[in-house]
Design a protein around this motif. Structure first.
Motif, short mmCIF file in Angstrom:
data_model
loop_
_atom_site.label_atom_id
_atom_site.label_comp_id
_atom_site.label_asym_id
_atom_site.label_seq_id
_atom_site.Cartn_x
_atom_site.Cartn_y
_atom_site.Cartn_z
N VAL A 139 2.81 -58.39 -52.23
CA VAL A 139 4.16 -59.32 -52.32
C VAL A 139 4.24 -60.53 -51.62
O VAL A 139 3.61 -60.79 -50.95
N ASP A 140 5.23 -61.40 -53.34
CA ASP A 140 5.06 -62.68 -53.25
C ASP A 140 7.07 -63.10 -52.69
O ASP A 140 7.49 -63.07 -53.08
N LEU A 141 7.17 -63.37 -50.89
CA LEU A 141 8.07 -64.04 -51.36
C LEU A 141 8.20 -65.19 -51.02
O LEU A 141 7.63 -66.00 -51.14
N PRO A 142 10.16 -65.65 -51.51
CA PRO A 142 10.36 -66.80 -51.63
C PRO A 142 10.09 -68.09 -50.35
O PRO A 142 9.36 -69.17 -51.03
N ASN A 143 9.44 -67.69 -49.89
CA ASN A 143 9.78 -68.84 -48.25
C ASN A 143 8.71 -68.18 -47.33
O ASN A 143 9.06 -66.66 -46.44
N GLU A 144 8.07 -69.44 -46.93
CA GLU A 144 7.66 -68.67 -44.88
C GLU A 144 8.08 -67.66 -43.93
O GLU A 144 7.45 -67.01 -43.80
N LEU A 145 9.73 -68.05 -44.31
CA LEU A 145 10.09 -67.46 -43.03
C LEU A 145 9.99 -66.19 -43.00
O LEU A 145 10.19 -65.17 -42.18
N LEU A 146 10.36 -65.89 -44.93
CA LEU A 146 10.59 -64.36 -44.76
C LEU A 146 9.15 -63.80 -45.07
O LEU A 146 9.30 -62.61 -44.89
N GLN A 147 8.38 -64.55 -45.41
CA GLN A 147 7.11 -63.74 -45.52
C GLN A 147 6.51 -63.58 -44.13
O GLN A 147 5.74 -62.38 -43.97
N TYR A 148 6.92 -64.66 -42.65
CA TYR A 148 6.27 -64.27 -41.71
C TYR A 148 6.85 -63.83 -41.06
O TYR A 148 6.88 -62.32 -40.07
N THR A 149 7.85 -62.81 -41.47
CA THR A 149 9.39 -61.45 -40.62
C THR A 149 8.80 -60.31 -41.05
O THR A 149 8.28 -59.49 -40.35
N VAL A 150 8.55 -60.70 -42.76
CA VAL A 150 7.81 -58.78 -43.50
C VAL A 150 6.65 -58.80 -42.57
O VAL A 150 6.15 -58.01 -41.89
N SER A 151 5.35 -60.08 -42.53
CA SER A 151 4.40 -59.80 -42.10
C SER A 151 3.91 -59.40 -40.41
O SER A 151 4.16 -58.48 -39.63
N THR A 152 5.30 -59.92 -39.67
CA THR A 152 5.19 -59.47 -38.61
C THR A 152 6.02 -57.65 -37.92
O THR A 152 5.13 -56.72 -37.19
N ALA A 153 6.80 -57.59 -38.86
CA ALA A 153 7.78 -56.43 -39.41
C ALA A 153 6.09 -55.06 -39.62
O ALA A 153 5.81 -53.69 -38.76
N PHE A 154 5.38 -55.82 -40.38
CA PHE A 154 4.10 -54.92 -40.98
C PHE A 154 3.27 -54.86 -39.56
O PHE A 154 2.50 -53.69 -39.37
N ILE A 155 3.41 -55.53 -38.75
CA ILE A 155 2.11 -55.50 -37.75
C ILE A 155 2.81 -54.76 -36.53
O ILE A 155 2.39 -53.91 -35.54
N VAL A 156 4.34 -54.55 -36.31
CA VAL A 156 5.49 -53.30 -35.51
C VAL A 156 4.24 -52.61 -35.73
O VAL A 156 4.45 -51.43 -35.24
N LEU A 157 4.67 -52.60 -37.43
CA LEU A 157 4.16 -50.83 -38.19
C LEU A 157 2.89 -49.66 -37.19
O LEU A 157 3.09 -48.91 -37.34
#
Length: 466
Positions: free
Chosen positions: A448-466
Motif C-alpha cells: 500500500v502506497d499512501l500519500p503521507n506519513e501520518l496516514l501511513q502510520y495510522t494504517v500501520s497502527t490499525a494493522f497492529i491492532v488487528l
C-alpha cells in the motif's frame, strides 16, 4: 506454572529493557560521532566478545542451574552441595579467564595483525578487550547464582550499575574530547573495562565469601554435561558473529570499505534491540524455570504453551518495528540509515533464535546436550556456506540473509529432533497462523502506497491492532 514464568519474565523483562535501553543509547551517540569505518571497529569487537565469553564459561551457567537442582533432588546437606557446585563452576571460569588474558597480553601484536589493519596501529585495543573479557567471565557464575536464588532485584541493580557506569563514562569521554585523540575509539573500551572491574567488586559480597575451588570429582560430572553445551555454544555464538567477520573479509574493496559495510550492518542490527531484549529477558527467566524439578508431562505442557505465547509476542514486536521502521531508523546517525532495508530480515532471524531457544530446554533438562551439537554445527555450516555465496555479491544484505537461513535451518533441525526423541505437544498449526497473519500484514503494508506519513502510520497502527 506459566504464571511463575510470566512473573519472572516480567521482572527480568522490565529491568532488562531499562538497562539495555540505557546501553543502547550509545548506538545513536556513537553513530553520530564516529564514521562508518570507525563504528565498524566497535561492531567488530563487540561481536567477538560474546564468542570469548562462551568459550571461557564452558557451559557452566547451565551446568550450575542443573547441578543445583540435582543437589535438591539428591537431598542431604543441600546448601553445602550448592556451595560446592558454585565454588567449582566459578573456579573453572576464573581460571580460564586468567589464562586467556595472559595469552592475549603476551600475543597482542600477532592477534592485532590477524584482526586487520585497523588494530595493528593500536595493539593495546586487544589487551583492553582481553581484560574486559576476563572480568566479565569472573562475574558470570555469581550472576547465575543470583538468578538461581531468585534474587532478581539484586541481579538487576548490579547489571544496571554496569551499564550506567559504561554509558556515563563513554559519553563523558566524548564530552571532554578524548575520542578526537590518537587513541580514539580505544576510549570506548576503557569505559567498558572500568565498568566491568567495578561490577566484579560490587558482586563479590553476594558470593557469601565462598572461595573459588574446583572439586575434581564433581567437575568431571559437570564437564560431561557442559562440554557438549560448550561446543554447541561456540557454534551458536559463531552463528551470531560470523556474519560480521565474513563482511570484514569477503566484502569486495579495501579494508576501509569493508569496515564501513560492517559499521552499517552493526548499526541496523542494533535497531532490532526490542526483539533482542524480549528474547534475552525470556531466556533469563525461562532457563532456571525449565531446568528446575518438573515432572516430564508437566514440563512438556509448560514448554509447549510457553512456545506459543513466545511466538505471539514475537510477531507483535516484529510488526511494531517493521511498520514503523522509518522512525526506528532515527536511532542511528544519518549516514547509517541507508541499511534499514535489512531490518525485517534481522528481526526474523531474532525470532528464529528465540524459537530455537525454546526447543533447547528439553535436551538440557534430560541431560542429552549432545543434540545441541548437531543443531548448532549444522547452523554454522549453513551460515558459512550462505555467507561465502552471498556476501561477495550482496555485501551486508547477503550477511543478513545468510544468518536468517542458518537460524531457519537450526529451527528445522530442532523441531525434527524434538519430534523424534522428546515429542512435545507444540501447537505448530496455531503458531503458524500468527506467523502467516503477521507476514500478510507486513506485505500488505509494504504494497500500500499512501500519500503521507501520518496516514501511513495510522494504517500501520490499525494493522497492529488487528
Amino acid at each position: 506454572m506459566l504464571e511463575k514464568l510470566a512473573k519472572q519474565t516480567a521482572i527480568y523483562g522490565i529491568s532488562t529493557i531499562v538497562v539495555r535501553f540505557l546501553n543502547y543509547l550509545l548506538t545513536p551517540y556513537y553513530t553520530r560521532i564516529f564514521d562508518q569505518a570507525t563504528y565498524g571497529i566497535v561492531t567488530d569487537i563487540y561481536a567477538l566478545i560474546p564468542f570469548a565469553l562462551v568459550l571461557l564459561s564452558m557451559g557452566m551457567e547451565s551446568s550450575y542451574f542443573r547441578f543445583s537442582t540435582r543437589a535438591e533432588e539428591e537431598g542431604g546437606d543441600v546448601a553445602e552441595s550448592k556451595r560446592k557446585v558454585f565454588a567449582s563452576t566459578w573456579g573453572v571460569t576464573i581460571l580460564n579467564a586468567v589464562i586467556f588474558f595472559a595469552i592475549v597480553w603476551l600475543l597482542n601484536m600477532p592477534i592485532a595483525r590477524a584482526m586487520g589493519e585497523a588494530y595493528v596501529a593500536h595493539p593495546e585495543y586487544v589487551v583492553i578487550v582481553g581484560a574486559i573479557i576476563m572480568f566479565d567471565v569472573a562475574t558470570m557464575i555469581p550472576f547465575s547464582r543470583l538468578r538461581e536464588q531468585g534474587k532478581a532485584l539484586r541481579f538487576v541493580v548490579l547489571k544496571a550499575l554496569n551499564v550506567l557506569l559504561n554509558v556515563a563514562l563513554a559519553i563523558g569521554f566524548g564530552i571532554v574530547g578524548l575520542y578526537a585523540t590518537e587513541f580514539g575509539v580505544g576510549w570506548v573500551l576503557v569505559a567498558n573495562l572500568i565498568s566491568s572491574i567495578i561490577t566484579l567488586l560490587a558482586i563479590l559480597p553476594s558470593t557469601e565469601r565462598i572461595v573459588p575451588r574446583i572439586d575434581r570429582k564433581l567437575m568431571r560430572r559437570i564437564l560431561v554435561y557442559s562440554l557438549p553445551l560448550l561446543i554447541s555454544g561456540l557454534a551458536g555464538t559463531a552463528n551470531e558473529f560470523i556474519d560480521r567477520q565474513m563482511i570484514k573479509y569477503l566484502t569486495p574493496g579495501d579494508a576501509i570499505e569493508a569496515m564501513s559495510e560492517l559499521g552499517l550492518y552493526g548499526a541496523i542490527v542494533k535497531i532490532a534491540v526490542v526483539m533482542t531484549l524480549f528474547t534475552q529477558m525470556y531466556r533469563l527467566a525461562a532457563e532456571p524455570f525449565f531446568l528446575s524439578g518438573f515432572k516430564k508431562e508437566e514440563f512438556k505442557e509448560a514448554n509447549a504453551a510457553a512456545m506459543k505465547y513466545f511466538i505471539m509476542a514475537s510477531m507483535l514486536i516484529f510488526l511494531c518495528i517493521v511498520l514503523f521502521r522509518d522512525l526506528f531508523a532515527l536511532i542511528v546517525g544519518r549516514d547509517f540509515r541507508e541499511g534499514i532495508g535489512i531490518l525485517p530480515v534481522v528481526l526474523a532471524s531474532n525470532v528464529m533464535a528465540g524459537v530455537w531457544l525454546n526447543l533447547s530446554f528439553w535436551y538440557k533438562r534430560e541431560e542429552k546436550t549432545r543434540y545441541a551439537l548437531w543443531i548448532t554445527l549444522t547452523g554454522l555450516v549453513c551460515s558459512i556456506g550462505f555467507g561465502v555465496l552471498l556476501i561477495p555479491k550482496l555485501g551486508y544484505y547477503g550477511a543478513a540473509w545468510s544468518r536468517f537461513a542458518a537460524e531457519a535451518v537450526m529451527v528445522a533441525v530442532s523441531i525434527l529432533l524434538n519430534k523424534l526423541y522428546y515429542p512435545t505437544p507444540h501447537q505448530f498449526g496455531r503458531m503458524a497462523e500468527y506467523v502467516v497473519l503477521a507476514l500478510a500484514i507486513f506485505f500488505v503494508a509494504e504494497w500500500v502506497d499512501l500519500p503521507n506519513e501520518l496516514l501511513q502510520y495510522t494504517v500501520s497502527t490499525a494493522f497492529i491492532v488487528l
